[in-house]
Design a protein around this motif. Structure first.
Motif, PDB file in Angstrom:
ATOM      1  N   LEU A 202     -18.822   6.207 -34.241  1.00 50.11           N
ATOM      2  CA  LEU A 202     -18.053   4.980 -34.089  1.00 50.11           C
ATOM      3  C   LEU A 202     -16.780   5.074 -34.919  1.00 50.11           C
ATOM      4  O   LEU A 202     -16.762   5.646 -36.012  1.00 50.11           O
ATOM      5  N   ASN A 203     -15.687   4.483 -34.393  1.00 50.99           N
ATOM      6  CA  ASN A 203     -14.366   4.840 -34.902  1.00 50.99           C
ATOM      7  C   ASN A 203     -13.791   3.938 -35.977  1.00 50.99           C
ATOM      8  O   ASN A 203     -12.694   4.191 -36.454  1.00 50.99           O
ATOM      9  N   ASN A 204     -14.481   2.869 -36.384  1.00 47.85           N
ATOM     10  CA  ASN A 204     -13.907   2.034 -37.447  1.00 47.85           C
ATOM     11  C   ASN A 204     -15.000   1.245 -38.157  1.00 47.85           C
ATOM     12  O   ASN A 204     -16.150   1.198 -37.711  1.00 47.85           O
ATOM     13  N   ASP A 205     -14.619   0.634 -39.263  1.00 45.29           N
ATOM     14  CA  ASP A 205     -15.588  -0.099 -40.084  1.00 45.29           C
ATOM     15  C   ASP A 205     -16.175  -1.298 -39.344  1.00 45.29           C
ATOM     16  O   ASP A 205     -17.354  -1.623 -39.522  1.00 45.29           O
ATOM     17  N   LEU A 206     -15.350  -1.962 -38.530  1.00 45.70           N
ATOM     18  CA  LEU A 206     -15.839  -3.132 -37.818  1.00 45.70           C
ATOM     19  C   LEU A 206     -16.944  -2.746 -36.836  1.00 45.70           C
ATOM     20  O   LEU A 206     -17.981  -3.415 -36.746  1.00 45.70           O
ATOM     21  N   ASN A 207     -16.731  -1.655 -36.106  1.00 44.14           N
ATOM     22  CA  ASN A 207     -17.771  -1.199 -35.182  1.00 44.14           C
ATOM     23  C   ASN A 207     -19.019  -0.726 -35.923  1.00 44.14           C
ATOM     24  O   ASN A 207     -20.143  -0.874 -35.425  1.00 44.14           O
ATOM     25  N   GLN A 208     -18.833  -0.180 -37.101  1.00 42.77           N
ATOM     26  CA  GLN A 208     -19.979   0.206 -37.918  1.00 42.77           C
ATOM     27  C   GLN A 208     -20.773  -1.040 -38.334  1.00 42.77           C
ATOM     28  O   GLN A 208     -22.007  -1.028 -38.346  1.00 42.77           O
ATOM     29  N   SER A 209     -20.065  -2.122 -38.668  1.00 38.07           N
ATOM     30  CA  SER A 209     -20.740  -3.376 -39.021  1.00 38.07           C
ATOM     31  C   SER A 209     -21.486  -3.935 -37.817  1.00 38.07           C
ATOM     32  O   SER A 209     -22.606  -4.441 -37.943  1.00 38.07           O
ATOM     33  N   LEU A 210     -20.857  -3.850 -36.660  1.00 34.42           N
ATOM     34  CA  LEU A 210     -21.510  -4.292 -35.427  1.00 34.42           C
ATOM     35  C   LEU A 210     -22.772  -3.480 -35.172  1.00 34.42           C
ATOM     36  O   LEU A 210     -23.824  -4.024 -34.823  1.00 34.42           O
ATOM     37  N   ARG A 211     -22.656  -2.180 -35.359  1.00 32.56           N
ATOM     38  CA  ARG A 211     -23.804  -1.306 -35.147  1.00 32.56           C
ATOM     39  C   ARG A 211     -24.979  -1.703 -36.041  1.00 32.56           C
ATOM     40  O   ARG A 211     -26.114  -1.852 -35.578  1.00 32.56           O
ATOM     41  N   LYS A 212     -24.703  -1.880 -37.321  1.00 30.12           N
ATOM     42  CA  LYS A 212     -25.758  -2.242 -38.267  1.00 30.12           C
ATOM     43  C   LYS A 212     -26.401  -3.569 -37.899  1.00 30.12           C
ATOM     44  O   LYS A 212     -27.634  -3.713 -37.934  1.00 30.12           O
ATOM     45  N   LEU A 213     -25.582  -4.531 -37.513  1.00 26.61           N
ATOM     46  CA  LEU A 213     -26.072  -5.874 -37.195  1.00 26.61           C
ATOM     47  C   LEU A 213     -26.959  -5.875 -35.966  1.00 26.61           C
ATOM     48  O   LEU A 213     -28.044  -6.467 -35.954  1.00 26.61           O
ATOM     49  N   VAL A 214     -26.536  -5.195 -34.914  1.00 25.76           N
ATOM     50  CA  VAL A 214     -27.264  -5.212 -33.647  1.00 25.76           C
ATOM     51  C   VAL A 214     -28.498  -4.323 -33.682  1.00 25.76           C
ATOM     52  O   VAL A 214     -29.586  -4.718 -33.239  1.00 25.76           O
ATOM     53  N   LEU A 215     -28.357  -3.121 -34.228  1.00 27.53           N
ATOM     54  CA  LEU A 215     -29.490  -2.190 -34.214  1.00 27.53           C
ATOM     55  C   LEU A 215     -30.627  -2.665 -35.110  1.00 27.53           C
ATOM     56  O   LEU A 215     -31.794  -2.313 -34.872  1.00 27.53           O
ATOM     57  N   LEU A 216     -30.311  -3.456 -36.119  1.00 24.54           N
ATOM     58  CA  LEU A 216     -31.355  -4.029 -36.953  1.00 24.54           C
ATOM     59  C   LEU A 216     -32.281  -4.913 -36.133  1.00 24.54           C
ATOM     60  O   LEU A 216     -33.476  -5.040 -36.429  1.00 24.54           O
ATOM     61  N   LYS A 217     -31.737  -5.528 -35.081  1.00 22.15           N
ATOM     62  CA  LYS A 217     -32.504  -6.431 -34.223  1.00 22.15           C
ATOM     63  C   LYS A 217     -32.817  -5.805 -32.861  1.00 22.15           C
ATOM     64  O   LYS A 217     -33.223  -6.516 -31.938  1.00 22.15           O
ATOM     65  N   LYS A 218     -32.644  -4.518 -32.753  1.00 24.31           N
ATOM     66  CA  LYS A 218     -32.770  -3.865 -31.444  1.00 24.31           C
ATOM     67  C   LYS A 218     -34.122  -4.135 -30.788  1.00 24.31           C
ATOM     68  O   LYS A 218     -34.186  -4.518 -29.603  1.00 24.31           O
ATOM     69  N   GLU A 219     -35.201  -3.934 -31.499  1.00 26.18           N
ATOM     70  CA  GLU A 219     -36.523  -4.102 -30.896  1.00 26.18           C
ATOM     71  C   GLU A 219     -36.740  -5.545 -30.437  1.00 26.18           C
ATOM     72  O   GLU A 219     -37.313  -5.800 -29.368  1.00 26.18           O
TER      73      GLU A 219
END
Length: 368
Positions: A202-219
């Motif tokens: 992922l190409n920036n800090d904002l997308n990294q924050s999005l990744r952490k937020l969403v994948l934490l709730k993935k299941e």
């Protein structure tokens, strides 16, 4: 009048009402067209003389402006970008909800509402190269966006209006309106976005924050997506039980002025089961809402809890898909993406856990 200035109407505090799909939606940045160019286009096509226009940073399916005329007349303008896939969908909806709202208002069936203004050529919308615009009547007052929790008086008024819409269902041309299909086509976009977020490049800090937020709730997200799919596949509805639904009747689409409620943004209008009108009000004051709703219809209400469950989970999942798509593909500036990330954090992923308790409260109210 500002919301805070009529606290005597809105300010009877109680436990916060949980309104499932009802969140503040913002477009932070203006569409990249000069105000002067837009003013000239409006004047040419609508025959009005404009003093100025004001950008309004609300909504996410179109850009909004207030149009101030030299004769002190005011209008509300929506501008749709042809290059934005979500706004292209908004343009498609114009073909049915603009004629509906024109007819509802001019036939006197439902007058406390926004309705389109015809241009000089008799059309309800106007195109210019890469944009489509619609001019609406301007309703004075402040929306109820910041008025939660609603007073009993406001809840009663909304419930009566919802019931009134149902009562006028036989008087509208239902063949022109979308009918409930229990659509979950957003699922493919949501799954695609989750797959992208799982990648490490992922190409920036904002997308990294999005990744952490969403994948934490993935299941949890995948579990609820499977749930709405199962309900959709098992539910059976009778066409004769379908009613006219506004489709997005939250505080941001309601104005309170001079002891009256006015309803905005009809682009989500649909012919659907009555539960579509109800699921947004299943919080702590649902008993007040359903009592007034039932009284207006003059009959006892039976509620399909699976439909309430479907609409509640689908609303959050669809919002999630939309905001993640915005951040990864649609947004053209960082401020908009920061706003959408905040929407995901505070108006979406934190609300799933409240749905089942609210449904249990409905079951309790029905039994009592």
């Amino acid at each position: 009048m500002r919301v805070r200035e009529y606290k005597e109407v809105l300010g009877k505090q109680r436990k916060p009402q949980f309104l499932n799909h009802m969140v503040v939606r913002l477009l932070i940045s203006k569409f990249k067209i000069e105000d002067e160019q837009l003013i000239l286009f409006i004047q040419k096509n609508y025959g009005i003389l404009i003093k100025d226009i004001e950008f309004i940073p609300v909504g996410d399916s179109a850009y909004s402006y207030k149009v101030n005329c030299i004769d002190e007349q005011q209008y509300y303008l929506k501008l749709f970008d042809h290059h934005n896939d979500r706004q292209r969908e908004g343009i498609r909806r114009l073909h049915y909800y603009l004629p509906l709202t024109w007819d509802l208002y001019h036939q006197g069936l439902f007058i406390n509402m926004t309705h389109p203004i015809k241009n000089c050529f008799g059309s309800l919308f106007t195109k210019l190269e890469d944009i489509t615009i619609v001019l609406f009547n301007f309703i004075v007052g402040e929306t109820l966006t910041e008025a939660y929790p609603f007073s009993d008086e406001i809840l009663v008024g909304i419930a009566k209006s919802v019931a009134t819409l149902e009562q006028i269902t036989p008087h509208v041309n239902q063949n022109l309106l979308p009918k409930e299909s229990f659509d979950i086509t957003f699922e493919s976009d949501l799954l695609r976005c989750i797959s992208i977020l799982e990648k490490s490049n992922l190409n920036n800090d904002l997308n990294q924050s999005l990744r952490k937020l969403v994948l934490l709730k993935k299941e949890q997200i995948l579990f609820f997506m499977n749930l709405v799919r199962e309900i959709r596949n098992s539910v059976h509805i009778n066409a004769s039980q379908l009613v006219l639904c506004h489709g997005d009747m939250w505080g941001g689409n309601i104005i309170y002025h001079n002891n009256q409620l006015f309803f905005l943004d009809w682009e989500s209008v649909i012919i659907a089961p009555p539960e579509y009108n109800l699921f947004g009000y299943i919080g702590s004051s649902f008993d007040i809402f359903i009592s007034s709703y039932s009284k207006q219809l003059d009959r006892k209400i039976q509620i399909n809890l699976d439909l309430i469950r479907f609409y509640s989970y689908r609303a959050h999942l669809r919002n999630l898909s939309n905001w993640v798509m915005n951040i990864l593909f649609r947004n053209k500036d960082e401020s908009q993406s920061i706003n959408d990330l905040e929407m995901i954090r505070n108006h979406c992923l934190n609300r799933f856990d409240q749905i089942e308790p609210n449904i249990r409260n409905i079951r309790r109210d029905i039994v009592s």
